[in-house]
Design an enzyme around this catalytic site. Structure first.
Site, PDB file in Angstrom:
ATOM      1  N   THR A 240      -3.017  11.581   0.588  1.00  7.68           N
ATOM      2  CA  THR A 240      -3.611  10.862  -0.338  1.00  7.68           C
ATOM      3  C   THR A 240      -3.142  10.865  -1.798  1.00  7.68           C
ATOM      4  O   THR A 240      -2.663  12.008  -2.209  1.00  7.68           O
ATOM      5  CB  THR A 240      -5.392  11.265  -0.433  1.00  7.68           C
ATOM      6  OG1 THR A 240      -5.974  10.481  -1.351  1.00  7.68           O
ATOM      7  CG2 THR A 240      -5.289  12.803  -0.997  1.00  7.68           C
ATOM      8  N   GLN A 262      -8.887  14.598  -6.119  1.00  9.71           N
ATOM      9  CA  GLN A 262      -7.657  13.950  -4.697  1.00  9.71           C
ATOM     10  C   GLN A 262      -7.031  15.285  -4.485  1.00  9.71           C
ATOM     11  O   GLN A 262      -6.608  15.255  -3.284  1.00  9.71           O
ATOM     12  CB  GLN A 262      -6.991  12.936  -5.297  1.00  9.71           C
ATOM     13  CG  GLN A 262      -7.787  11.649  -5.295  1.00  9.71           C
ATOM     14  CD  GLN A 262      -8.753  11.450  -4.109  1.00  9.71           C
ATOM     15  OE1 GLN A 262      -8.331  10.993  -3.222  1.00  9.71           O
ATOM     16  NE2 GLN A 262      -9.906  11.384  -4.395  1.00  9.71           N
ATOM     17  N   HIS A 265      -7.839  17.511  -1.134  1.00 11.26           N
ATOM     18  CA  HIS A 265      -7.720  16.928   0.175  1.00 11.26           C
ATOM     19  C   HIS A 265      -6.839  17.879   0.979  1.00 11.26           C
ATOM     20  O   HIS A 265      -6.867  18.220   2.075  1.00 11.26           O
ATOM     21  CB  HIS A 265      -7.196  15.505   0.127  1.00 11.26           C
ATOM     22  CG  HIS A 265      -8.490  14.635  -0.039  1.00 11.26           C
ATOM     23  ND1 HIS A 265      -9.317  14.353   1.058  1.00 11.26           N
ATOM     24  CD2 HIS A 265      -8.870  13.662  -0.881  1.00 11.26           C
ATOM     25  CE1 HIS A 265     -10.241  13.479   0.732  1.00 11.26           C
ATOM     26  NE2 HIS A 265     -10.025  13.053  -0.304  1.00 11.26           N
ATOM     27  N   GLU A 332      -2.204   4.806  -3.940  1.00 11.85           N
ATOM     28  CA  GLU A 332      -3.444   4.386  -3.126  1.00 11.85           C
ATOM     29  C   GLU A 332      -4.855   4.238  -3.935  1.00 11.85           C
ATOM     30  O   GLU A 332      -5.550   3.106  -3.488  1.00 11.85           O
ATOM     31  CB  GLU A 332      -3.785   5.835  -2.222  1.00 11.85           C
ATOM     32  CG  GLU A 332      -4.919   5.397  -1.118  1.00 11.85           C
ATOM     33  CD  GLU A 332      -5.129   6.855  -0.275  1.00 11.85           C
ATOM     34  OE1 GLU A 332      -5.873   6.950   0.501  1.00 11.85           O
ATOM     35  OE2 GLU A 332      -4.838   7.953  -0.954  1.00 11.85           O
ATOM     36  N   HIS A 333      -4.977   5.063  -4.874  1.00 11.45           N
ATOM     37  CA  HIS A 333      -6.145   4.871  -5.858  1.00 11.45           C
ATOM     38  C   HIS A 333      -5.803   4.781  -7.128  1.00 11.45           C
ATOM     39  O   HIS A 333      -4.940   5.685  -7.374  1.00 11.45           O
ATOM     40  CB  HIS A 333      -7.200   6.010  -5.734  1.00 11.45           C
ATOM     41  CG  HIS A 333      -7.573   6.330  -4.150  1.00 11.45           C
ATOM     42  ND1 HIS A 333      -6.940   7.446  -3.542  1.00 11.45           N
ATOM     43  CD2 HIS A 333      -8.542   6.002  -3.480  1.00 11.45           C
ATOM     44  CE1 HIS A 333      -7.551   7.741  -2.310  1.00 11.45           C
ATOM     45  NE2 HIS A 333      -8.713   6.721  -2.331  1.00 11.45           N
ATOM     46  N   ASP A 366     -14.906   6.605  -2.236  1.00 14.02           N
ATOM     47  CA  ASP A 366     -14.741   7.298  -1.060  1.00 14.02           C
ATOM     48  C   ASP A 366     -15.851   7.387  -0.210  1.00 14.02           C
ATOM     49  O   ASP A 366     -15.804   7.369   0.984  1.00 14.02           O
ATOM     50  CB  ASP A 366     -14.409   8.760  -1.340  1.00 14.02           C
ATOM     51  CG  ASP A 366     -12.948   8.929  -1.762  1.00 14.02           C
ATOM     52  OD1 ASP A 366     -12.056   8.329  -1.535  1.00 14.02           O
ATOM     53  OD2 ASP A 366     -12.455  10.284  -2.489  1.00 14.02           O
ATOM     54  N   GLU A 420      18.423 -29.249  14.780  1.00 14.59           N
ATOM     55  CA  GLU A 420      18.442 -28.083  15.109  1.00 14.59           C
ATOM     56  C   GLU A 420      19.389 -27.723  16.368  1.00 14.59           C
ATOM     57  O   GLU A 420      19.182 -26.814  16.993  1.00 14.59           O
ATOM     58  CB  GLU A 420      17.160 -27.430  15.328  1.00 14.59           C
ATOM     59  CG  GLU A 420      16.331 -27.241  13.751  1.00 14.59           C
ATOM     60  CD  GLU A 420      15.222 -26.513  13.716  1.00 14.59           C
ATOM     61  OE1 GLU A 420      14.599 -26.333  14.827  1.00 14.59           O
ATOM     62  OE2 GLU A 420      14.779 -26.186  12.590  1.00 14.59           O
ATOM     63  N   HIS A 425      13.144 -30.767  22.638  1.00 15.40           N
ATOM     64  CA  HIS A 425      12.113 -30.442  21.808  1.00 15.40           C
ATOM     65  C   HIS A 425      11.713 -32.028  21.693  1.00 15.40           C
ATOM     66  O   HIS A 425      10.404 -32.257  21.568  1.00 15.40           O
ATOM     67  CB  HIS A 425      12.382 -29.892  20.534  1.00 15.40           C
ATOM     68  CG  HIS A 425      12.093 -28.389  20.678  1.00 15.40           C
ATOM     69  ND1 HIS A 425      13.033 -27.596  21.059  1.00 15.40           N
ATOM     70  CD2 HIS A 425      11.336 -27.460  19.979  1.00 15.40           C
ATOM     71  CE1 HIS A 425      12.606 -26.483  21.255  1.00 15.40           C
ATOM     72  NE2 HIS A 425      11.550 -26.242  20.526  1.00 15.40           N
TER      73      HIS A 425
END
Length: 440
Positions: A240, A262, A265, A332-333, A366, A420, A425
């Site tokens: 984190t 944080q 964690h 992340e945050h 959170d 192409e 096609h």
């Protein structure tokens, strides 16, 4: 307790050169693949027997079965602390409000008269959700995974969390209670790469899934990488991260508390302050000492996290430079604790989630902001999003043209097909009109 990186004085480098100056945890998923691969293949070939063996090896528990009995889910909810239940119910209510608004609706575009393209949104059929259970227990991750899957309309939801020795080999009872609150009755006592392999390959008890989501350690991330292409994944979540962009108006007590929140964690958790105020940097450094001393998990998590090379106070000349730094970091945050915080937040391009001002801390997100806390880490916010209803949906285009609408565009299709060197096609259209290109 936390190092400094001084980027003042010179012009900031661009792109990768700036990223290389910023702190980041070492998280070598590729190296972990060598250990994960044989575990995954063992689960593939031996199924439940392998799950039981790995529960003994990795978790120290002897399981008779991997699937959690229904009565264990009921009992966990009945025995749940009423205050915890009320908090979980409020977290679920707020998450549902946010994620319900993310639902996609079918939309039809009339491209030309008689020619339409409709985009419809279809949920994946079955998902495997993972709730970690190593250093801490995360019923909040149950909420964050289950709610968007349910709001997307996923019909089959299974959840795995590691078996706990102190609870007789069952996942933590708060995890089970959260599942019961959410109506998830297919739960497995399996952790790490073993759980991801169970979901990907299926076993005697667990049908294979289309997608696996949820945070976890490096072994979960490595297993997700191993199965990418066979199943869908959300992200290879690493340790984190919190980054705080702050100026002299920020309260150092708040900033220090948020960095610590944080860091608790994991010893690899990243805590980064980016500021143009040397006075704030010094005040935060002073504030960290007493706040760390007053909390838990100090020696095994918080101090190693704050002292690690993934954490730092980054000094910049201006908030403009600070904005460049946090965009390069892609946290992340990301908290914005500045004057006119909303205006600065609006300019951020790379972050998993942004928390605006002193009254929107990461801890709120959170649990009870209503936002999702399953977010990209390791700088992946520059190209990936957090978990949402969209994660569990697939957009399918439905093309519906009349004869006249096809005739009107056939000459363009034939021209492009021949350009192409794919004449068949074009022939597929000519065959509908007697092998001639319709004349306009």
């Amino acid at each position: 307790m936390i190092s400094r990186i001084d980027l003042r004085g010179d012009a900031l480098p661009e792109g990768g050169a700036l990223r290389d100056l910023l702190p980041r945890a070492e998280f070598d998923v590729e190296a972990a693949l060598d250990k994960v691969r044989p575990i995954c293949e063992d689960v593939h070939h031996r199924g439940t027997a392998a799950l039981i063996e790995y529960a003994q090896k990795f978790d120290g528990v002897t399981l008779e079965q991997v699937k959690v009995p229904a009565e264990a889910l009921t009992a966990a909810l009945e025995q749940l602390d009423p205050a915890v239940r009320a908090a979980l119910e409020e977290s679920i209510r707020r998450a549902r409000a946010v994620h319900r608004a993310q639902r996609r609706t079918e939309h039809t575009t009339q491209v030309v008269p008689g020619g339409t393209v409709t985009e419809k949104w279809v949920p994946v059929g079955r998902v495997g959700l993972y709730a970690p259970g190593g250093r801490s227990v995360y019923p909040s991750s149950v909420v964050m995974n289950v709610v968007p899957a349910q709001e997307a309309g996923v019909e089959s939801i299974a959840l795995a969390s590691p078996p706990q020795k102190e609870f007789g080999g069952l996942p933590h009872p708060t995890i089970l209670a959260a599942c019961a609150l959410l109506g998830v009755d297919e739960v497995y006592a399996a952790g790490g790469a073993v759980a991801v392999a169970m979901f990907a390959y299926g076993t005697e008890d667990c049908a294979p899934v289309n997608m696996v989501t949820g945070p976890g350690n490096i072994w979960v991330a490595a297993a997700k990488r191993y199965f990418t292409g066979k199943i869908g994944i959300d992200t290879e979540a690493g340790p984190t991260e919190i980054a705080v962009l702050a100026d002299a108006t920020a309260d150092p007590v708040h900033v220090a508390a948020d960095l610590i929140s944080q860091a608790e964690h994991d010893p690899l958790a990243a805590a980064v302050l980016v500021t143009d105020s040397a006075e704030l940097a010094a005040a935060v450094e002073r504030e960290l000492e007493p706040q760390v001393a007053a909390t838990k998990h100090v020696e095994d998590r918080i101090k190693p996290a704050l002292a690690g090379k993934q954490s730092a106070i980054v000094l910049v000349d201006s908030l403009e430079d600070g904005l460049k730094v946090v965009d390069a970091y892609g946290a992340e945050h990301l908290e914005i604790q500045t004057a006119d915080a909303a205006a600065w937040a609006a300019r951020v391009r790379n972050a998993g989630a942004i928390f605006v001002g002193p009254w929107s801390p990461v801890s709120l997100g959170d649990y009870c902001a209503g936002s999702n806390h399953v977010l990209p880490t390791g700088g992946c916010a520059c190209h990936s999003s957090g978990l949402s209803v969209q994660s569990f949906l697939r957009g399918i285009h439905i093309v519906d043209y009349t004869r006249d609408a096809l005739a009107d565009v056939t000459h363009h299709v034939v021209t492009l097909a021949e350009a192409e060197d794919l004449p068949a096609h074009g022939a597929a259209l000519k065959a509908r009109f007697g092998w001639k290109v319709p004349q306009l």
